[in-house]
Design a protein around this motif. Sequence first.
Motif, short mmCIF file in Angstrom:
data_model
loop_
_atom_site.label_atom_id
_atom_site.label_comp_id
_atom_site.label_asym_id
_atom_site.label_seq_id
_atom_site.Cartn_x
_atom_site.Cartn_y
_atom_site.Cartn_z
N LYS A 241 -92.41 -20.96 94.88
CA LYS A 241 -91.99 -21.06 96.41
C LYS A 241 -91.11 -22.16 96.50
O LYS A 241 -91.17 -23.19 95.66
N GLN A 242 -89.83 -21.69 96.79
CA GLN A 242 -88.86 -22.71 97.06
C GLN A 242 -88.78 -23.59 98.03
O GLN A 242 -89.18 -23.29 99.32
N ARG A 243 -88.41 -24.87 97.88
CA ARG A 243 -88.42 -25.78 98.93
C ARG A 243 -87.15 -25.69 100.04
O ARG A 243 -86.35 -25.14 99.56
N ILE A 244 -87.50 -26.22 101.44
CA ILE A 244 -86.32 -26.25 102.44
C ILE A 244 -86.25 -27.73 102.97
O ILE A 244 -87.31 -28.13 103.27
N ASN A 245 -85.16 -27.93 103.03
CA ASN A 245 -84.72 -29.17 103.94
C ASN A 245 -84.05 -29.03 104.90
O ASN A 245 -82.70 -28.80 104.77
N CYS A 246 -84.76 -28.60 106.16
CA CYS A 246 -84.20 -28.46 107.40
C CYS A 246 -83.87 -29.74 108.30
O CYS A 246 -84.67 -30.64 108.22
N GLY A 247 -82.87 -29.86 109.05
CA GLY A 247 -82.49 -30.73 109.95
C GLY A 247 -81.12 -31.50 109.31
O GLY A 247 -81.17 -31.74 108.11
N SER A 248 -80.49 -31.74 110.15
CA SER A 248 -79.25 -32.39 109.85
C SER A 248 -79.03 -33.96 109.83
O SER A 248 -80.06 -34.72 110.39
N PHE A 249 -78.23 -34.40 109.17
CA PHE A 249 -78.32 -35.92 108.91
C PHE A 249 -76.72 -36.41 108.11
O PHE A 249 -75.89 -35.47 107.66
N GLY A 250 -76.49 -37.36 108.33
CA GLY A 250 -75.10 -38.17 107.85
C GLY A 250 -75.63 -38.70 106.29
O GLY A 250 -76.75 -39.53 106.37
#
Length: 736
Positions: A68-77
């Motif tokens: 199962k691969q991870r997801i990092n959703c959500g934008s940032f600087g």
Amino acid sequence: MLKIVGYTDRPSVRPGEGLAFKVSCEGGAAEYDAEILRLICGDDSPQGPGFKSDPVAASVNGRYPGRKQRINCGSFGYVERGFVTHDHTGGFTLAVVIQPTWLTKKADQALLACRAVDEPGRPGWSLLLDAAARPVFELSNGHHDYAIHLDLAVPEKRWSLIIVAVAGSSVTISHRLLTPLPKEGAVASMTAPFPFAIPRTRGLPVTIAAELASVEGERLFTTRHYDGKIESPLIRPWIDDPESVGTIDSLFAGCYARWDFSQSIGSQDIVDASGHGRHGRLVNLPTRAVTGHNWKGQTLRWSDRPDLYGAIHFHCDDLHDMQWETDFSWTIPADLKSGVYAARVSCADGGEDFLPFFVLPAKKAPKAPVAFLASTFTFMAYANSHHGYEDALSEVCYGALLELGPAEQFLKERRDFGISLYDRHRDGSGGVYSSWHRPILNTRPKRALWNFNADLHVVDWLTETSQHFDIITDDHIHAEGVELLRDYRCIVTGSHPEYHSTEMLDAFDTYLQNGGRLMYLGGNGFYWRVATHSDLPGVIEVRRGEAGTRCFELPPGERFHSFTGEFGGLWRSNGRAPQTLVGVGFVAEGFDENSHFVRTEQSFDPRAAFIFEGVGRDEKIGDFGVLGGAAGYELDAADPELGTPPHALVLARSVEHSNVFLLTPEEMLAGFPGADAIENPKVRAELVYFETGTDGAVFSTGSITWAASLCHNSYDNNVARITGNVLRRFIDPRPL
Ligand SMILES: [Fe+2]
């Protein structure tokens, strides 16, 4: 729920090029099988021709370990070495201008943070809004945590200036409303001591609009995402009176770091204007070219006054690239036929997915007479769309109860798969960027007959009628222009080629003026303008403006593309209505029952005789098909005012649509009774033919469901006959 999903690293390739496949076993399967297939038909509905594919003896076919691969959703600087105070004991000041857009989510939202993620207790600091929307400053030395909050909730969708001044042993936090209402207190502040020394944070990364949680190689994982606009975040020496600061500009001098988002708006870079070179980058495509706190309608175009566009709008559901590990890579063999392909992945728990990709012929290979255009920009615009089944008006527009398939049910739960350009973000703002770098669960065979799967009806018909054809794609036309098109006698589109860039329209114009022939077998085509960015392959931008059939309207001042500076919206609003290219343009839509065409007098013009060979004078055209009729869903018609050439022949018109079919808003300057198909004769599709330039030609069907009628009665029917007549004549080099 879907048990296995995946994606390819790009939509289209040529022989000799490599393609990476990324797979996640969401159901936890320990292994899965992969096989490469050439796709012919994806319609496994009871009315359809059935799923059809040809196996490919690919070196990558085989069994792979599942994960199962991870997801990092959500934008940032992200600024890798952002914190720069030389003397911790001397203190420092943080300041930022914000306009929060989703405070009802009642969760912590980090505005600016500096945290050591590889040390216990994550020493460092965070400036955030807590679940009650109060500004909070948190400090940790790895052993102890300390927080000071202002007992005031910042307002939603209004501009605030927040300043935190950290001295040797105390913190002052202040909040100023930049546009206070009458009798509203503009400023609030509070000072409190803290019980330990400021932790050493020199050299640590600074994040904007999220807090860093962990780092895995190149991948950053974040938490406490903020939804809203941020402008001018800065770090500077300590000041003793933050509550007296009226504007953030007065803090600009002498900063350790000051990120000026009005610079490099067209990029993913964030520029440190302090002179200390603490530049950073954006992750997951927050929206740029948005109005800042000082914008009051002075201009509508960001490139005129970048200083009024110093904000970035971050969203917790922004997503650029899932950055999954590659499971296998395949170099496209030199002898692989151009076509629509997919890696079929399947696992023992019943999971199955298709990872589609398009193979063009090698640049120097002999070409087929026909190219089928895979509408990759349109597929990306609709990628993982929620709108069709979450919009409260959907059932009224469909005239039917909604049915949610497995992909829709999965996406309702999994917001981390990102949104489409039809969806609003969770904070209510409209999506403007979409990316290929994620599983696109509605660009699959065996799914709803819309876009990709509906377009396979054309591929199926071309295959079943033994037509020799290549595949070309939007992204390749955009990159290569008319050079790609001019190898073909005829280009055939799918059912809904809706999204095009300036470069693509220029390529089609030149192609048609130089003898090219185009069969537009769809509806609502050539409608929205798309922008791309050379640093962001596999990403498109669309800015929806004040006209058109649309799910949202972007705010005033935010309708120019950030990638190119071009005005967005409809091609019609940009002086290139679809009628100028293909003779017809969008006029009406409806999603209940589809209908058929009847011939007009112009269809008996000798110029059109070849089109109707074998078709009787009074035949209903397309009163059949997988979707009920060849005239349906979205309808286009001729309009000389909008650019249909005067010599164009309107060959047939659709009839007998229901009252669910309505004129599009751009066809109505004001609302009026009688905008539906029962009362309004302008609600119809038109079949159009005209010659162009030096022996080029265009044939347009003006209906999305035309392609779904091709297979009726084993491909022997008047829709297939007309389409085949045109195709045969268009690939015949003799003058028309
Ligand atoms: Fe559309």
